[in-house]
Design an enzyme around this catalytic site. Structure first.
Site, short mmCIF file in Angstrom:
data_model
loop_
_atom_site.label_atom_id
_atom_site.label_comp_id
_atom_site.label_asym_id
_atom_site.label_seq_id
_atom_site.Cartn_x
_atom_site.Cartn_y
_atom_site.Cartn_z
N GLY A 47 79.09 34.76 6.40
CA GLY A 47 79.37 35.13 7.86
C GLY A 47 80.69 34.97 8.14
CD GLU A 99 81.31 40.97 29.84
OE1 GLU A 99 81.99 39.68 30.00
OE2 GLU A 99 81.14 41.20 28.48
CB VAL A 128 73.27 36.43 2.14
CG1 VAL A 128 72.35 35.21 1.47
CG2 VAL A 128 74.75 36.13 1.62
N GLY A 156 82.17 35.58 11.05
CA GLY A 156 82.17 35.73 12.35
C GLY A 156 83.23 34.51 12.81
CG PHE A 157 84.09 34.04 17.13
CD1 PHE A 157 85.19 34.00 17.62
CD2 PHE A 157 83.22 34.92 17.53
CE1 PHE A 157 85.71 34.72 18.09
CE2 PHE A 157 83.63 36.00 18.32
CZ PHE A 157 84.91 35.72 18.68
CB ALA A 210 83.47 32.94 20.87
#
Ligand SMILES: Cc1cc2nc3c(=O)[nH]c(=O)nc-3n(C[C@H](O)[C@H](O)[C@H](O)COP(=O)(O)OP(=O)(O)OC[C@H]3O[C@@H](n4cnc5c(N)ncnc54)[C@H](O)[C@@H]3O)c2cc1C
Length: 430
Positions: free
Chosen positions: A18, A177, A86, A20-21, A321
């Site tokens: 992964g 949002e 994976v 990502g962050f 995050a």
């Protein structure tokens, strides 16, 4: 004479699943460690999810908020990138099963994030897409823009309201949002672009099961957010449980909200890969870890980001995050400590706050111990998002895009890709 360094193949192999962050932060934190890193992701790009709703609402383009993982790690010589999914983990042989092969590791960091959850009602997804990937954002953009196109082709106004009704389920930060941006699209962006109908007559309904919007924030900030949403013309329905979603709209018990477009921003479930570890999970499928972020009974395996259940002060860390970045870095440091023959350290999350934006010039949230709202909060939101975006080009393009949107009331990415959407199609499966 100095001893020559060991060959790279003799170095411990750290596999990070992964990018990502959490995963990227970990890879970078290990840049000086004597390890070989392989970062595996099923996508070739790191995605800045906090700005996904801007792609979904035609303000930004996909490439503005995504960046090739290979480029991020280009100058980090001890890291290589593999594009692969994976599918399985065998902790006894320290091997990952990829869709098309295997990969062995000495140390593993699992950071595969989360996905949406429809609380077991998987058929709702066809009518109410969630927002997690670029494909999701483009699907939402297609449905939103298609609704206005469909309204232009109506023979009369009989079905105008249902065609221009947008229901957003879930009033967390993403739902708020989305609802604010949808309202602005009708009232500002496309207001003068259609001839047969008035786009400002759109209806945006934000549905929330809890008793207020933005439940993670204080009551005062929730009330402020609800006022802002009201100012934007968003109809907020709290204490409202969705009981059914289909091609005709949404049911709240006996009440039927007839709507052409329904969007899902309600539930989150951890990546299913966590189940492969064979250790206890929480109700959302997140992995319960030791204080140093390792998996119980497997000190060489770590978990970070949205996939982890880590409690601090009696509460689990939020799926945001900054928590993923900090946990990713800590897991990496603990791997480096193990490699150096030292003991690991416990993780401590430093809460720097979070912000949720509402429309083009307001936000609410916490910065450190302080509650902020209004235009100032929106500015902070703006600065933080620019600072955390990866890539100079992306920062520049997003800044220009937002300035254009702010001053010209325009959205630069109003493209319907693929066919215009009709509710009879359901969701085109990917
Ligand atoms: C719409 C939206 C808005 C958000 N807004 C905010 C915000 O304003 N502020 C904030 O702080 N947070 C926000 N978040 C939350 C934040 O984005 C997440 O907390 C963060 O992305 C978690 O990071 P992560 O590294 O755990 O997972 P992710 O960033 O999700 O990365 C997971 C990576 O794993 C890869 N992967 C998954 N499964 C596999 C597999 N089987 N094989 C290989 N690779 C795999 C994925 O492709 C992905 O690249 C938002 C999230 C969403 C969806």
């Amino acid at each position: 004479m100095s001893a020559s360094p060991p060959p790279a193949s003799a170095l411990p192999h750290v596999v990070i699943v992964g990018a990502g962050f959490a995963g990227l932060a970990a890879a970078r934190a290990l840049r000086k460690a004597p390890v070989r890193i392989t970062i595996v992701d099923r996508r070739n790009h790191h995605l800045f999810q906090p700005l996904l709703y801007q792609v979904a609402t035609a303000a930004l383009n996909p490439a503005d908020i995504a960046y090739p993982i290979r480029v991020v790690l280009r100058s980090q010589k001890n890291a290589r990138t593999i594009l692969a999914r994976v599918d399985g983990i065998d902790l006894s042989t320290r091997t990952l099963r990829l869709r098309d092969g295997t990969l062995s590791f000495d140390y593993l960091l699992l950071a595969t994030g989360a996905t949406h959850s429809y609380f077991g009602q998987t058929d709702w997804e066809a009518w109410a897409p969630g927002l997690k990937t670029i494909e999701d954002a483009l699907e939402i953009r297609r449905r939103v823009l298609s609704a206005f196109e469909a309204a232009e082709r109506l023979p009369d106004d009989t079905k105008l309201l249902e065609t221009l009704t947008f229901v957003v389920v879930g009033a967390g930060p993403t739902g708020v949002e989305l609802a604010g941006a949808l309202s602005e699209i009708g009232r500002l962006t496309v207001a003068k672009d259609f001839r047969r109908f008035d786009p400002t007559r759109l209806r945006v309904v934000l549905v929330e099961g809890a008793d207020r919007v933005l439940p993670p924030y204080s009551h005062a900030l929730s009330a402020e957010a609800q006022r802002e949403l009201g100012r934007l013309g968003v109809e907020v329905r709290t204490n409202a449980k969705v009981t059914k979603i289909d091609a005709t709209g949404v049911w709240l018990g006996d009440e039927h909200i007839v709507a052409r477009t329904v969007l899902w921003a309600a539930g989150v479930a951890a990546s299913p890969l966590g189940q492969q570890l064979g250790v206890p999970l929480d109700r959302a499928g997140r992995v319960l870890v030791e204080p140093d972020l390792s998996v119980p009974g497997h000190p060489h395996v770590f978990v970070a980001g949205d996939l982890v259940h880590f409690e601090q002060g009696g509460k689990p860390l939020p799926g945001i995050a900054p928590a993923a970045l900090q946990a990713g870095r800590k897991a990496a440091k603990n791997i480096a400590r193990l490699v150096a023959g030292r003991a690991t350290e416990p993780f401590r999350y430093r809460d720097k706050g979070s912000l949720a934006t509402i429309g083009r010039a307001a936000a609410v949230g916490n910065i450190g111990r302080f509650e902020v709202s209004g235009f100032f909060a929106w500015w902070m939101w703006w600065l933080i998002h620019i600072a955390y975006l990866i890539g100079f080009r992306n920062r520049l393009v997003v800044m220009i895009g937002w300035a254009w949107q702010y001053f010209a009331f325009s959205r630069g990415a109003r493209l319907i890709t693929g066919r215009a959407w009709e509710p009879s199609q359901g969701q085109l499966r990917r």
